[in-house]
Design an enzyme around this catalytic site. Structure first.
Site, PDB file in Angstrom:
ATOM      1  N   THR A  18       0.808  -1.211   0.000  1.00  0.00           N
ATOM      2  CA  THR A  18       0.000   0.000   0.000  1.00  0.00           C
ATOM      3  C   THR A  18       0.844   1.265   0.000  1.00  0.00           C
ATOM      4  OG1 THR A  18      -1.981   0.949   0.970  1.00  0.00           O
ATOM      5  CG2 THR A  18      -0.219   0.413   2.479  1.00  0.00           C
ATOM      6  N   LYS A  50      -8.513   1.847   1.988  1.00  0.00           N
ATOM      7  CA  LYS A  50      -7.585   1.922   3.121  1.00  0.00           C
ATOM      8  C   LYS A  50      -7.611   3.287   3.784  1.00  0.00           C
ATOM      9  CE  LYS A  50      -4.713  -0.940   0.292  1.00  0.00           C
ATOM     10  NZ  LYS A  50      -3.484  -0.960  -0.464  1.00  0.00           N
ATOM     11  N   GLY A  63      -5.772   6.647   7.493  1.00  0.00           N
ATOM     12  CA  GLY A  63      -5.316   5.723   6.462  1.00  0.00           C
ATOM     13  C   GLY A  63      -4.355   4.754   7.104  1.00  0.00           C
TER      14      GLY A  63
END
Length: 193
Positions: A18, A50, A63
């Site tokens: 990510t 996310k 996040g």
């Protein structure tokens, strides 16, 4: 030549999957996150969310990077801290970081968080860090350093707003980091009252 298998004990390996970026500028703060979820070298999902609004009235954006179940556990803990300390994001983050570092169960959680409200932005880690950036930019995850560098460079362009900077920086990170894609979710808060 054999492809190496990711080592679960490798700290860099824990952050794969990510990129989360927070940018604060011109009366607005945004947190952007890509949608890719990877399991080793396989993309499992391309449109994961996310980045979330939390707290009363969704006044805080969070996040996360790292293990998904761990991140959700931490989000829930942060929300309970915010209930205990309403309108005190820094205090809630510090209390969560203390628990995260001291509690036997929480200490094993492998995730990082970026959180922001209308006034302040923080990065939280399991080592007890609650860091507030000087320039209003927070980046975490495997593509975090790419997004951070791009966002800092884009901050030099006065006509770009926080969301445009975040979107452009995330695009650059997705072009460099194989664990980051260009399916970007952005949440924003107007900081002007």
């Amino acid at each position: 030549m054999q492809t190496p298998i990711p080592d679960p004990q490798d700290p860099a390996g824990r952050l794969h999957g990510t990129t989360i970026l927070s940018v604060r500028r011109g009366g607005e703060v945004v947190i952007a996150g890509d949608g890719q979820v990877s399991l080793g070298q396989t993309i499992v999902k391309a449109n994961a969310r996310k980045v979330r609004r939390i707290g009363p009235g969704g006044a805080i954006i969070a996040g996360f990077a790292g293990a998904t179940a761990d991140a959700f556990t931490l989000l829930e803990r942060l929300e309970s801290k915010l209930e205990r300390f309403p309108n005190q994001l820094e205090r809630a983050c510090v209390e969560l970081a203390k628990d995260w570092r001291m509690d036997r169960y929480l200490r094993r959680l492998e995730a990082l968080m970026a959180v922001a409200d209308r006034d302040r932005s923080f990065m939280l880690s399991g080592t007890g860090d609650v860091l507030e950036p000087e320039d209003g930019v927070v980046a975490i995850g495997s593509g975090g350093n790419y997004a951070l560098a791009a966002a800092r460079a884009l901050l030099q362009i006065p006509e770009l707003g926080a969301e445009e900077i975040a979107r452009r920086a995330m695009k650059i990170a997705a072009e460099i980091c194989v664990y980051t894609n260009d399916h970007v979710i952005v949440e924003a808060i107007r900081t002007e009252r």
